[in-house]
Scaffold this active site. Structure first.
Site, PDB file in Angstrom:
ATOM      1  N   SER A   1      11.375  96.441  20.704  1.00 35.83           N
ATOM      2  CA  SER A   1      12.566  96.583  19.873  1.00 35.83           C
ATOM      3  C   SER A   1      13.583  95.536  20.327  1.00 35.83           C
ATOM      4  O   SER A   1      13.219  94.466  20.805  1.00 35.83           O
ATOM      5  CB  SER A   1      13.117  98.008  19.986  1.00 35.83           C
ATOM      6  OG  SER A   1      14.287  98.164  19.229  1.00 35.83           O
ATOM      7  N   SER A   2      14.849  95.835  20.212  1.00 36.85           N
ATOM      8  CA  SER A   2      15.900  94.912  20.627  1.00 36.85           C
ATOM      9  C   SER A   2      17.194  95.684  20.842  1.00 36.85           C
ATOM     10  O   SER A   2      17.443  96.688  20.160  1.00 36.85           O
ATOM     11  CB  SER A   2      16.122  93.837  19.558  1.00 36.85           C
ATOM     12  OG  SER A   2      17.280  93.066  19.841  1.00 36.85           O
TER      13      SER A   2
ATOM     14  N   TYR B   1      16.656  90.240  11.404  1.00 39.05           N
ATOM     15  CA  TYR B   1      15.859  90.511  12.605  1.00 39.05           C
ATOM     16  C   TYR B   1      16.100  91.923  13.121  1.00 39.05           C
ATOM     17  O   TYR B   1      15.153  92.685  13.379  1.00 39.05           O
ATOM     18  CB  TYR B   1      16.228  89.477  13.673  1.00 39.05           C
ATOM     19  CG  TYR B   1      15.659  89.723  15.042  1.00 39.05           C
ATOM     20  CD1 TYR B   1      14.364  89.331  15.360  1.00 39.05           C
ATOM     21  CD2 TYR B   1      16.433  90.328  16.039  1.00 39.05           C
ATOM     22  CE1 TYR B   1      13.846  89.541  16.630  1.00 39.05           C
ATOM     23  CE2 TYR B   1      15.927  90.537  17.309  1.00 39.05           C
ATOM     24  CZ  TYR B   1      14.633  90.144  17.608  1.00 39.05           C
ATOM     25  OH  TYR B   1      14.126  90.354  18.872  1.00 39.05           O
TER      26      TYR B   1
ATOM     27  N   LYS C   1      13.815  95.637  13.907  1.00 38.14           N
ATOM     28  CA  LYS C   1      13.679  96.257  15.226  1.00 38.14           C
ATOM     29  C   LYS C   1      14.114  97.728  15.195  1.00 38.14           C
ATOM     30  O   LYS C   1      13.554  98.560  15.912  1.00 38.14           O
ATOM     31  CB  LYS C   1      14.496  95.465  16.253  1.00 38.14           C
ATOM     32  CG  LYS C   1      13.939  94.074  16.533  1.00 38.14           C
ATOM     33  CD  LYS C   1      12.482  94.121  16.957  1.00 38.14           C
ATOM     34  CE  LYS C   1      11.978  92.785  17.472  1.00 38.14           C
ATOM     35  NZ  LYS C   1      10.556  92.835  17.859  1.00 38.14           N
TER      36      LYS C   1
END
Length: 255
Positions: A146-147, A160, A164
């Site tokens: 993920s982020s 983006y 995630k």
């Protein structure tokens, strides 16, 4: 310390950056490691040789996350590698690491750019994991990437970051459905890391680096080995009761 010998991890995107560092840390912790690459075969083979120098088995396979139709061929090649190179038919852990960045405002995001993020970061992990599920040992582990940007927001990362966020949701659904096979699924959410990702902005742009460090409780940006050690933990039996979790590894940014 749990014995990881003879356990095999498949890690996507292992030729550089976080993937390379994680692959090497996995090997140092006793895992055998198969990495994938999209174009950089020479770099991938260098990583394979580094892993072998650590006394572990390793191999690399080409994988294009943007082409889901190629996944059956990839699985066939993986089966062959497992048989001939590792003397087995299954892996113990899958790390969905590979990915690319996209930097644009919502106003300027193109449909092609959006579709690339959706395919690479959401569709590909969904269907690659689906294809690989029969080849993951019972009691194994899946780690999705993920982020930090799925929790906090910076301009120009929408296409983006929302993928995630989708990965965090996918992780919970996979954990629910794969529980019957005793397979654990967790997502790791890195904060800003000093690598070549996104053109190396965090690593090379001192003003950006300083801004992130100033907003982080531990007072610095992340380094690649900050992430790899957590991936090792999630692939090992030492994390055997951790499941369906999003683990942010960001030093405490924006808390």
């Amino acid at each position: 310390m749990t014995n990881n010998a003879n356990k095999i991890v498949l890690l996507t995107g292992g030729s550089r950056g976080l993937g390379k560092e994680s692959a090497l840390q996995l090997a140092k912790s006793g895992f055998d490691v198969i990495i994938t690459f999209q174009n950089n075969q020479a770099d991938a083979e260098n990583v394979v040789n580094e892993i072998k120098a650590l006394g572990r088995k390793s191999s690399s396979l080409q994988l294009d996350l943007g082409n889901v139709a190629s996944f059956d061929g990839f699985v066939s090649a993986l089966k062959d590698i497992l048989d001939k190179g590792f003397g087995t038919t299954k892996i113990d852990s899958l790390v969905n690491n590979a990915g690319t960045g996209y930097y644009a405002s919502i106003e300027d995001t193109t449909e092609a750019g959006f579709d690339e993020m959706a395919t690479t970061h959401l569709k590909a992990p969904f269907f690659l994991t689906q294809k690989l599920l029969p080849f993951i040992n019972e009691g194994g582990s899946i780690v999705n990437t993920s982020s930090g940007l799925a929790r906090f927001s910076y301009p120009n990362y929408a296409a983006y970051a929302i993928m995630k966020a989708g990965i965090d949701s996918l992780t919970r659904y996979q954990a629910l459905e794969f529980g019957a096979k005793k397979i654990r699924v967790n997502s790791i959410a890195p904060g800003a890391i000093a690598t070549d990702f996104g053109g190396g902005a965090v690593r090379d742009n001192q003003a950006l680096n300083d801004m992130i460090a100033g907003n982080t409780a531990l007072g610095r940006v992340g380094l690649p080995d900050d992430i790899g050690s957590v991936i090792v933990f999630l692939c090992s039996e030492e994390s055997k009761w951790i499941n369906a979790q999003r683990i942010e590894v960001s030093g405490g940014i924006h808390i």
